[in-house]
Design a protein around this motif. Structure first.
Motif, PDB file in Angstrom:
ATOM      1  N   ASP A  77      -4.332   1.716   8.462  1.00 21.22           N
ATOM      2  CA  ASP A  77      -4.495   3.157   8.672  1.00 21.22           C
ATOM      3  C   ASP A  77      -3.202   3.957   8.582  1.00 21.22           C
ATOM      4  O   ASP A  77      -3.241   5.179   8.549  1.00 21.22           O
ATOM      5  N   ASN A  78      -2.048   3.284   8.573  1.00 20.21           N
ATOM      6  CA  ASN A  78      -0.813   4.026   8.771  1.00 20.21           C
ATOM      7  C   ASN A  78       0.059   4.225   7.527  1.00 20.21           C
ATOM      8  O   ASN A  78       1.094   4.868   7.621  1.00 20.21           O
ATOM      9  N   MET A  79      -0.329   3.688   6.371  1.00 19.41           N
ATOM     10  CA  MET A  79       0.485   3.838   5.158  1.00 19.41           C
ATOM     11  C   MET A  79      -0.414   3.894   3.934  1.00 19.41           C
ATOM     12  O   MET A  79      -1.502   3.314   3.931  1.00 19.41           O
ATOM     13  N   SER A  80       0.085   4.527   2.869  1.00 17.88           N
ATOM     14  CA  SER A  80      -0.646   4.530   1.602  1.00 17.88           C
ATOM     15  C   SER A  80      -0.520   3.159   0.934  1.00 17.88           C
ATOM     16  O   SER A  80       0.379   2.370   1.253  1.00 17.88           O
ATOM     17  N   LEU A  81      -1.400   2.898   0.006  1.00 18.15           N
ATOM     18  CA  LEU A  81      -1.362   1.633  -0.731  1.00 18.15           C
ATOM     19  C   LEU A  81      -0.025   1.458  -1.437  1.00 18.15           C
ATOM     20  O   LEU A  81       0.596   0.396  -1.356  1.00 18.15           O
ATOM     21  N   SER A  82       0.432   2.488  -2.124  1.00 13.20           N
ATOM     22  CA  SER A  82       1.718   2.398  -2.831  1.00 13.20           C
ATOM     23  C   SER A  82       2.865   2.092  -1.880  1.00 13.20           C
ATOM     24  O   SER A  82       3.743   1.289  -2.201  1.00 13.20           O
ATOM     25  N   THR A  83       2.849   2.706  -0.705  1.00 13.81           N
ATOM     26  CA  THR A  83       3.917   2.480   0.272  1.00 13.81           C
ATOM     27  C   THR A  83       3.882   1.047   0.801  1.00 13.81           C
ATOM     28  O   THR A  83       4.928   0.410   0.945  1.00 13.81           O
ATOM     29  N   VAL A  84       2.695   0.517   1.058  1.00 17.34           N
ATOM     30  CA  VAL A  84       2.575  -0.865   1.547  1.00 17.34           C
ATOM     31  C   VAL A  84       3.087  -1.847   0.504  1.00 17.34           C
ATOM     32  O   VAL A  84       3.888  -2.739   0.810  1.00 17.34           O
ATOM     33  N   VAL A  85       2.657  -1.685  -0.734  1.00 16.20           N
ATOM     34  CA  VAL A  85       3.095  -2.615  -1.789  1.00 16.20           C
ATOM     35  C   VAL A  85       4.596  -2.476  -2.019  1.00 16.20           C
ATOM     36  O   VAL A  85       5.303  -3.482  -2.140  1.00 16.20           O
ATOM     37  N   ARG A  86       5.092  -1.250  -2.069  1.00 13.29           N
ATOM     38  CA  ARG A  86       6.532  -1.040  -2.244  1.00 13.29           C
ATOM     39  C   ARG A  86       7.311  -1.699  -1.106  1.00 13.29           C
ATOM     40  O   ARG A  86       8.355  -2.314  -1.313  1.00 13.29           O
ATOM     41  N   SER A  87       6.794  -1.602   0.115  1.00 11.67           N
ATOM     42  CA  SER A  87       7.451  -2.215   1.265  1.00 11.67           C
ATOM     43  C   SER A  87       7.488  -3.733   1.142  1.00 11.67           C
ATOM     44  O   SER A  87       8.527  -4.351   1.363  1.00 11.67           O
ATOM     45  N   VAL A  88       6.357  -4.340   0.796  1.00  5.07           N
ATOM     46  CA  VAL A  88       6.303  -5.803   0.645  1.00  5.07           C
ATOM     47  C   VAL A  88       7.286  -6.261  -0.438  1.00  5.07           C
ATOM     48  O   VAL A  88       8.033  -7.221  -0.245  1.00  5.07           O
ATOM     49  N   LYS A  89       7.294  -5.544  -1.550  1.00  6.85           N
ATOM     50  CA  LYS A  89       8.214  -5.908  -2.630  1.00  6.85           C
ATOM     51  C   LYS A  89       9.669  -5.730  -2.207  1.00  6.85           C
ATOM     52  O   LYS A  89      10.513  -6.601  -2.458  1.00  6.85           O
ATOM     53  N   GLY A  90       9.968  -4.623  -1.529  1.00 10.46           N
ATOM     54  CA  GLY A  90      11.339  -4.353  -1.101  1.00 10.46           C
ATOM     55  C   GLY A  90      11.841  -5.335  -0.056  1.00 10.46           C
ATOM     56  O   GLY A  90      12.968  -5.824  -0.146  1.00 10.46           O
ATOM     57  N   VAL A  91      11.001  -5.615   0.928  1.00 13.78           N
ATOM     58  CA  VAL A  91      11.401  -6.556   1.982  1.00 13.78           C
ATOM     59  C   VAL A  91      11.641  -7.947   1.383  1.00 13.78           C
ATOM     60  O   VAL A  91      12.632  -8.606   1.713  1.00 13.78           O
ATOM     61  N   THR A  92      10.773  -8.373   0.500  1.00 16.43           N
ATOM     62  CA  THR A  92      10.946  -9.693  -0.123  1.00 16.43           C
ATOM     63  C   THR A  92      12.235  -9.734  -0.942  1.00 16.43           C
ATOM     64  O   THR A  92      12.993 -10.707  -0.862  1.00 16.43           O
ATOM     65  N   ALA A  93      12.500  -8.689  -1.700  1.00 15.05           N
ATOM     66  CA  ALA A  93      13.729  -8.638  -2.497  1.00 15.05           C
ATOM     67  C   ALA A  93      14.965  -8.694  -1.595  1.00 15.05           C
ATOM     68  O   ALA A  93      15.929  -9.419  -1.893  1.00 15.05           O
ATOM     69  N   ARG A  94      14.929  -7.946  -0.490  1.00 14.65           N
ATOM     70  CA  ARG A  94      16.074  -7.983   0.437  1.00 14.65           C
ATOM     71  C   ARG A  94      16.225  -9.365   1.073  1.00 14.65           C
ATOM     72  O   ARG A  94      17.337  -9.857   1.233  1.00 14.65           O
ATOM     73  N   LEU A  96      15.533 -12.169  -0.175  1.00  9.82           N
ATOM     74  CA  LEU A  96      16.046 -13.110  -1.166  1.00  9.82           C
ATOM     75  C   LEU A  96      17.366 -12.650  -1.774  1.00  9.82           C
ATOM     76  O   LEU A  96      17.981 -13.392  -2.547  1.00  9.82           O
ATOM     77  N   GLY A  97      17.792 -11.434  -1.444  1.00 13.02           N
ATOM     78  CA  GLY A  97      19.084 -10.938  -1.895  1.00 13.02           C
ATOM     79  C   GLY A  97      19.171 -10.691  -3.384  1.00 13.02           C
ATOM     80  O   GLY A  97      20.236 -10.894  -3.977  1.00 13.02           O
ATOM     81  N   ARG A  98      18.056 -10.255  -3.986  1.00 10.42           N
ATOM     82  CA  ARG A  98      18.083 -10.010  -5.429  1.00 10.42           C
ATOM     83  C   ARG A  98      16.936  -9.108  -5.846  1.00 10.42           C
ATOM     84  O   ARG A  98      15.937  -8.998  -5.142  1.00 10.42           O
ATOM     85  N   ALA A  99      17.108  -8.487  -6.989  1.00  9.60           N
ATOM     86  CA  ALA A  99      16.017  -7.699  -7.574  1.00  9.60           C
ATOM     87  C   ALA A  99      14.967  -8.682  -8.069  1.00  9.60           C
ATOM     88  O   ALA A  99      15.292  -9.699  -8.684  1.00  9.60           O
ATOM     89  N   LEU A 100      13.711  -8.411  -7.758  1.00 10.90           N
ATOM     90  CA  LEU A 100      12.651  -9.368  -8.079  1.00 10.90           C
ATOM     91  C   LEU A 100      11.552  -8.833  -8.968  1.00 10.90           C
ATOM     92  O   LEU A 100      10.984  -9.567  -9.765  1.00 10.90           O
ATOM     93  N   TRP A 101      11.176  -7.601  -8.778  1.00 13.78           N
ATOM     94  CA  TRP A 101       9.888  -7.123  -9.249  1.00 13.78           C
ATOM     95  C   TRP A 101       9.980  -6.139 -10.399  1.00 13.78           C
ATOM     96  O   TRP A 101      10.878  -5.319 -10.447  1.00 13.78           O
ATOM     97  N   GLN A 102       8.979  -6.203 -11.264  1.00  9.64           N
ATOM     98  CA  GLN A 102       8.780  -5.133 -12.235  1.00  9.64           C
ATOM     99  C   GLN A 102       8.335  -3.905 -11.461  1.00  9.64           C
ATOM    100  O   GLN A 102       7.691  -4.035 -10.421  1.00  9.64           O
ATOM    101  N   PRO A 103       8.625  -2.726 -11.972  1.00 10.77           N
ATOM    102  CA  PRO A 103       8.120  -1.513 -11.305  1.00 10.77           C
ATOM    103  C   PRO A 103       6.586  -1.491 -11.336  1.00 10.77           C
ATOM    104  O   PRO A 103       5.969  -1.992 -12.269  1.00 10.77           O
TER     105      PRO A 103
END
Length: 147
Positions: A77-94, A96-103
């Motif tokens: 209930d507290n975030m948009s779909l885009s924000t949730v996915v962006r968060s999961v991708k960003g947290v995982t990248a941080r 692992l200490g590297r850029a991981l994902w296609q936009p």
């Protein structure tokens, strides 16, 4: 221009519906098999679990493939779909200490008449179809609430 002139337009006007079930697919940059590494795959799984603990998404099923993620989830209930996915991708990248994902990412809003257990089976069977294992039980980076 990023070579994908319609990528932004695809997201424009989309509505995130809290409680709606979505099937998300997101791919690593250049399809690099980052998640062939056990620790990297588990870092992504830990991030999915953390998103659930925060109430951002209720994970129903997922599979972490070497170069992509399939995630069946009910949006919190507290975030948009885009924000949730962006968060999961960003947290995982941080983590692992590297850029991981296609936009971006692909999403499918699941219709009420769709069979969730069939979707979960389809997601979980990805390693079998890809020839990574002969038995699903041999692949460590998946889960489904029904299986």
């Amino acid at each position: 221009m990023d070579g994908k002139p319609h990528a932004q337009a695809l997201r424009r006007g989309r509505y995130s519906e809290p409680g709606r079930i979505y099937l998300i697919t997101t791919v690593t940059q250049d399809r690099t098999p980052v998640f062939r590494d056990f620790a990297a795959a588990r870092a992504l799984v830990a991030t999915l679990r953390h998103a659930q603990a925060l109430g951002h998404a209720d994970t129903l099923a997922y599979v972490v493939m070497p170069d992509h993620l399939h995630w069946l989830m009910a949006l919190g209930d507290n975030m948009s779909l885009s924000t949730v996915v962006r968060s999961v991708k960003g947290v995982t990248a941080r983590r692992l200490g590297r850029a991981l994902w296609q936009p971006g990412f692909h999403d499918h809003a699941v219709r009420r008449e769709e069979d969730l257990t069939s979707l979960a089976r389809y997601i979980a069977a990805n390693p079998l179809r890809a020839g990574l294992v002969r038995k699903l039980g041999d692949y460590p980076h998946w889960d489904a609430i029904w299986l």
